[in-house]
Scaffold this active site. Structure first.
Site, mmCIF file in Angstrom:
data_model
loop_
_atom_site.group_PDB
_atom_site.id
_atom_site.type_symbol
_atom_site.label_atom_id
_atom_site.label_comp_id
_atom_site.label_asym_id
_atom_site.label_seq_id
_atom_site.Cartn_x
_atom_site.Cartn_y
_atom_site.Cartn_z
ATOM 1 N N ALA A 1 45.946 35.180 35.705
ATOM 2 C CA ALA A 1 46.950 34.149 35.454
ATOM 3 C C ALA A 1 47.476 34.338 36.612
ATOM 4 O O ALA A 1 47.291 34.249 37.733
ATOM 5 C CB ALA A 1 47.450 35.969 34.486
ATOM 6 N N GLY B 1 42.415 36.455 33.535
ATOM 7 C CA GLY B 1 42.200 35.670 32.608
ATOM 8 C C GLY B 1 41.848 34.630 32.095
ATOM 9 O O GLY B 1 41.100 33.905 31.024
ATOM 10 N N GLU C 1 42.348 43.545 36.137
ATOM 11 C CA GLU C 1 43.117 43.450 35.381
ATOM 12 C C GLU C 1 43.624 45.562 35.802
ATOM 13 O O GLU C 1 45.106 45.767 36.159
ATOM 14 C CB GLU C 1 44.190 43.445 34.319
#
Ligand code: NAD
Length: 685
Positions: free
Chosen positions: A63, A102, A125
């Site tokens: 991301a 992502g 993450e």
């Protein structure tokens, strides 16, 4: 805007190319045109199949972290993945470089994933205190099974293309022109006619999950989490994927994500992430770097051997210098043994071990260092010895070679002055074991040339270290603050605490271990020798050493270690010794709060002084040192970040209280800390 995403249709295969350098992060200006392109292609009869690929050096590496904590502009990733799953024609992610976070979640929205043989795939993450919030926890288990998904998501460690193929995460691994092969794969799939089942509807890998075994695996991981919420939330989300219908599990993942992203722990971990990047920047971006090809190390002891391995692991040829043949052979044998252990654990191949050992050259004559571009001294911690070594180095090192010392405490200016070229001298303070620990304090002496500093900062990155530039003072940033943290340890014992109580307050806080356990692990004799050299005493620790209690290596120290075990057991003899030394002090109950106030508040206070003196350039640099070198719990972001969570006004107030009680300087609130309490910003005055 639309230049971030382009579409080309050739022979019925649409190739959607994302181009958002440097790492193709999923920023808003990628998501929007990507969503539009996919919507159009879904209904375009000219496209029989869709390949999603990336330009540049990698697939989507995650991301856009600069968007964290801000309101997300639509379409968000989840909407794109949901859109992908409404497409009836085959969709294929073509992955080279890394598909992370992502990026991998987007690929999980495709029917197929084909990868370059050098690709790596992962959901990291958790390292930012989060869980994959784009459906990763619900889709990945559907491809690789719950146990494998749990391991990947909780560790955050990417896996190789081969491992991903074996696990079922990818459908094909290609060598050579990835895009051409992905397009061929797409045509074949389209020709095959389907049906193409989206990952969300594949339940075969989950159907047979042994829930009890899964829970046992999750409980094991929970133990290692040491108070971090994210690994537990990851496990909960993967469990939901097994036990709940897809949409419910997806909604639950969202809820868990929202909770984590607004919490202090993730804030702290994101702070550290940015702090590391910031710390890597030293002044002189445009300075020409010196060329470093061969590295010399003086002293093949604990540190010298580890430092030599760190460079060999980074591909550098290394010359190791010792005082005599025997010490040299001992050092080289230790290095070989360490590599052999890695081979037996499966983390290194035999071939890699051979290659790395091939990079070593030994010597006992200073002229052996004449062709080295960087020479790091790791001999005994003794100024006279260090000066002699640098004097001899000065005579043989080539002009422009960088001369570094690994000293833990000594004055690098004084060491530099023993050469005719102080501009080439700096400190490289590695942490033990130096081939493993990530932190490197780069000590800038008064006369260190900016290009030498910049060269070493770059080099640190090349050998996988997290570097922080610091100034000269006794113990630099880390060890100086460590002394402040430990200054009250004996007083706490004399006033009534036990070593186990103090250590428990530390582990409850999130440290991997407390100060007494750490002392036993490192060896109490080291501190004892240092104290004697500096004319200092520590009434209890000195007595333990006089009794031959050096810690784990002698089976007894602050604790007892039964039968060679590493498990500390409280020792009544030590408690009796403490009481015997505490003449005139009535023992009282000391709670965890007081232990924290008298150890961690001085730690923060010393950090403030370090900032004031310009020894560290930024408060966040201090956090990087403590998180990477001393085990400060990452969920609290390092001492300076934690001071904000704890409340700086409270810290100032309680330090003031302890200063009045004890009169000790470590408690006198530093002006920079007072300022922080007023403004919420760390800044030198
Ligand atoms: P060590 O005793 O394990 O190794 C020192 C080595 O240096 C020995 O092998 C010795 O033979 C060799 N040596 C001594 N004088 C020499 C000379 N004149 N020429 C060549 N070789 C010589 O010590 P260590 O723990 O590796 O520490 C080395 C340095 O690293 C010290 O300055 C120490 O403060 C620093 N340091 C240690 C640690 C740690 O945790 N051990 C951490 C960071 C920094």
């Amino acid at each position: 805007m639309s230049s971030s995403v382009s579409v080309a249709i050739e022979k019925g295969v649409a190739v959607v190319t994302i181009d958002n350098p440097p790492v193709n992060a999923l920023s808003f200006h990628v998501r929007k045109p990507l969503y539009e392109a996919l919507t159009a292609l879904r209904d375009d009869p000219a496209a029989k199949a869709i390949v999603i690929a990336c330009a540049g050096r990698t697939f989507i590496a995650g991301a856009d972290i600069t968007e964290f904590g801000k309101p997300i502009e639509q379409p968000e990733l989840r909407a794109i993945v949901a859109l992908l799953e409404t497409i009836a024609k085959p969709t294929i992610a073509a992955i080279h470089g890394t598909a992370l976070g992502g990026g991998l979640e987007l690929a999980l929205g495709c029917h197929f994933r084909v990868v370059d043989q050098g690709a790596k795939l992962g959901l990291p993450e958790v390292k930012l205190g989060l869980l994959p919030g784009g459906g990763g926890t619900v889709r990945l288990p559907r491809l690789v099974g719950a146990a494998k998904a749990l391991g990947m998501i909780v560790s955050g460690t990417p896996i190789s293309a081969g491992e991903a193929k074996a696990a079922g995460l990818v459908d094909a691994v290609f060598d050579g022109d990835l895009l051409a092969q992905a397009v061929r794969f797409a045509s074949e799939m389209a020709a095959g006619g389907g049906p193409f089942v989206p990952v969300r509807d594949r339940n075969d890998r989950l159907a047979g999950t042994d829930l009890a075994a899964f829970d046992a695996q999750a409980a094991e991981l929970a133990k290692k989490a040491r108070g971090l919420e994210a690994p537990l939330a990851c496990a909960e989300a993967v469990r939901n994927a097994i036990t709940l219908p897809f949409d419910e599990a997806l909604a639950a993942e969202r809820q868990l994500f929202v909770k984590l992203v607004s919490g202090d722990q993730s804030r702290a971990q994101r702070h550290l992430f940015f702090a590391e990047r910031e710390a890597a920047k030293v002044p002189g971006k445009d300075l020409q770097r010196r060329v470093i090809e061969r590295v010399g190390i003086i002293g093949a002891g604990t540190m010298g051997g580890g430092i030599a391995m760190a460079f060999a692991n980074g591909g550098f040829p290394v010359t190791l210098l010792e005082t005599g043949e025997e010490a040299l052979q001992r050092g080289l044998a230790m290095i070989e043994k360490n590599y052999a252990v890695s081979v037996s654990r499966g983390s290194l191949t035999d071939e890699a071990k051979r290659q790395r050992l091939g990079l070593f050259k030994g010597g006992t004559d200073y002229t052996d260092l004449a062709d080295c571009d960087l020479i790091i001294e790791a001999v005994f911690e003794d100024m006279a010895v260090k000066k002699e070594v640098f004097g001899r180095l000065d005579a043989v090192a080539r002009p422009g070679a960088i001369l570094a010392t690994n000293t833990s405490y000594l004055d690098v200016n004084e060491i530099a002055a023993s050469t005719s070229r102080p501009q080439d001298v700096l400190g490289m303070h590695f942490f033990s074991p130096a081939n493993v620990m990530k932190l490197l304090e780069i000590v800038r002496a008064d006369k260190t040339a900016p290009d030498a500093l910049a060269t070493v900062a770059d080099l640190a990155r090349r050998i996988g270290k997290v570097a922080v530039a610091v100034g000269v003072c006794h113990g630099f940033v880390g060890n100086r603050m460590l002394s402040a943290r430990g200054a009250e340890n004996e007083a706490l014992l004399l006033e009534g605490a036990t070593p186990s109580q103090v250590d428990k307050a530390f582990t409850d806080f999130g440290w991997p271990m407390g100060p007494f356990q750490m002392g036993d692990l490192a060896g109490l004799d080291i501190g004892w020798r240092n104290r004697k050299a500096r004319g200092q005493t520590a009434v209890i620790a000195d007595t333990l050493c006089e009794q031959g209690r050096f810690g784990q290596k002698t089976g007894r120290g602050w604790y007892r270690y039964e039968g060679g075990s590493r498990e500390p057991v409280a020792d009544p003899e030590v408690e009796a010794l403490i009481r015997a030394k505490a003449t005139g002090i009535a023992p009282r109950a000391i709670d965890a709060e007081e232990i924290i106030e008298r150890t961690l508040y001085p730690l923060v206070n010393e950090g403030a002084k370090i900032l004031e003196e310009g020894i560290a350039a930024r408060a966040s640099d201090i956090d990087v040192v403590w998180a990477n070198g001393y085990g400060f719990p990452v969920g609290k972001g390092g001492p300076m970040f934690w001071a904000g969570l704890e409340g700086a006004a409270r810290i100032v107030e309680r330090l003031g209280y302890w200063h009045r009680q004890t009169g000790r300087a470590i408690f006198e609130p530093a002006p920079v800390l007072r300022r922080f309490a007023e403004t919420g910003r760390w800044e030198a005055l």
